[in-house]
Design an enzyme around this catalytic site. Structure first.
Site, mmCIF file in Angstrom:
data_model
loop_
_atom_site.group_PDB
_atom_site.id
_atom_site.type_symbol
_atom_site.label_atom_id
_atom_site.label_comp_id
_atom_site.label_asym_id
_atom_site.label_seq_id
_atom_site.Cartn_x
_atom_site.Cartn_y
_atom_site.Cartn_z
ATOM 1 N N TYR A 1 -3.155 -1.080 10.201
ATOM 2 C CA TYR A 1 -3.017 -1.378 8.769
ATOM 3 C C TYR A 1 -1.647 -0.935 8.273
ATOM 4 O O TYR A 1 -0.969 -1.667 7.543
ATOM 5 C CB TYR A 1 -4.118 -0.670 7.996
ATOM 6 C CG TYR A 1 -4.098 -0.941 6.508
ATOM 7 C CD1 TYR A 1 -4.626 -2.118 5.994
ATOM 8 C CD2 TYR A 1 -3.561 -0.014 5.621
ATOM 9 C CE1 TYR A 1 -4.625 -2.369 4.634
ATOM 10 C CE2 TYR A 1 -3.550 -0.251 4.254
ATOM 11 C CZ TYR A 1 -4.075 -1.437 3.771
ATOM 12 O OH TYR A 1 -4.058 -1.673 2.423
ATOM 13 N N SER B 1 0.859 -1.177 0.000
ATOM 14 C CA SER B 1 0.000 0.000 0.000
ATOM 15 C C SER B 1 0.896 1.228 0.000
ATOM 16 O O SER B 1 2.086 1.141 0.326
ATOM 17 C CB SER B 1 -0.879 -0.006 1.262
ATOM 18 O OG SER B 1 -1.535 1.231 1.447
ATOM 19 N N LYS C 1 1.391 -3.301 6.472
ATOM 20 C CA LYS C 1 1.917 -3.094 5.128
ATOM 21 C C LYS C 1 3.411 -2.787 5.144
ATOM 22 O O LYS C 1 4.140 -3.161 4.222
ATOM 23 C CB LYS C 1 1.119 -2.008 4.409
ATOM 24 C CG LYS C 1 -0.328 -2.427 4.122
ATOM 25 C CD LYS C 1 -0.385 -3.773 3.395
ATOM 26 C CE LYS C 1 -1.798 -4.214 3.087
ATOM 27 N NZ LYS C 1 -1.866 -5.493 2.351
#
Length: 233
Positions: A155, A142, A159
């Protein structure tokens, strides 16, 4: 330049029931490739099976479960052998909140799917790819795997972990194989809508994204091993 680039491939995709996973599956199939996909939504899996009942395969699998992933791999290997492309797309995001307000349970779920799930899939599928001496693993990262933002700390952490895991694995792979971390860019999916709200509509749909992203992924080969890539707009 790899002479096998124009050959039809067996493509394994996790998180295939919605968003980028579903859009990729549809584009790969439209281009004549065989797609073997998994997801956690039984209803959506049944829809995919009904839509593409022939050589393609879709199954209900939770990538956070090592046992489920290995059972899925065993069945697929008997049917199609080792994949040429293994795409670790499945992922979830926490509800927007400062890090200290994210519950232990929610943090663990994001880690279990986004990091452990990727590792479960690699552990299951890579040994047969090694025996075949070729194949490409695409670990979805990401923009938040290379930067950070508020309210999405769990999150972001996963990543960044995927970026590091990919770099480490790249050093371990023998010639003929590759692993890359792919930042898909900003795409209007359910996940983006959970973060951006109505402004997510300003970004391209998953289907539009797949029109350029899938051909880009199909061109990846052993020369790309270890690269941190971004899908074209």
């Amino acid at each position: 330049m790899n002479d096998d680039r124009n050959k039809k491939k067996v493509v394994v995709i996790t998180g295939v029931t919605r968003g980028l996973g579903r859009a990729m599956a549809e584009k790969f199939i439209a281009l004549g490739h065989t797609v073997l996909g998994c997801g956690r939504n039984r209803e959506q899996i049944d829809q995919l099976r009904h839509k593409w009942p022939k050589r393609h395969d879709f199954d209900e699998v939770d990538v956070a479960s090592d046992g489920q992933v290995h059972a899925w791999m065993d069945r697929l290997h008997k049917k199609c052998g080792a994949p040429e492309l293994l795409i670790n797309n499945a992922g979830i995001i926490n509800r927007n909140a400062p890090l200290w307000k994210v519950s232990r349970e929610e943090f663990s779920e994001v880690i279990d799917v986004n990091i452990k799930g990727v590792m479960n899939v690699i552990r299951a599928f890579l040994p047969n790819m090694l025996k075949k001496h070729r194949g490409v693993i695409v670990n979805f990262s990401s923009g938040w795997g290379r930067s950070a933002d508020k309210d999405v700390g769990p999150y972001v952490a996963t990543k960044w972990a995927i970026e590091g895991l990919t770099q480490a694995l790249a050093l371990e792979l023998p010639p003929g194989l590759a692993v890359v971390a792919l930042n898909p860019g900003i795409v209007n999916t359910d996940m983006l809508q959970s973060c951006f709200g109505e402004s997510a509509a300003h970004y391209p749909s998953a289907a539009r994204w797949a029109e350029t992203a899938v051909p880009f992924i199909l061109k990846l080969d052993a020369n790309d091993n270890g690269h941190a890539l971004t899908a074209p707009e």
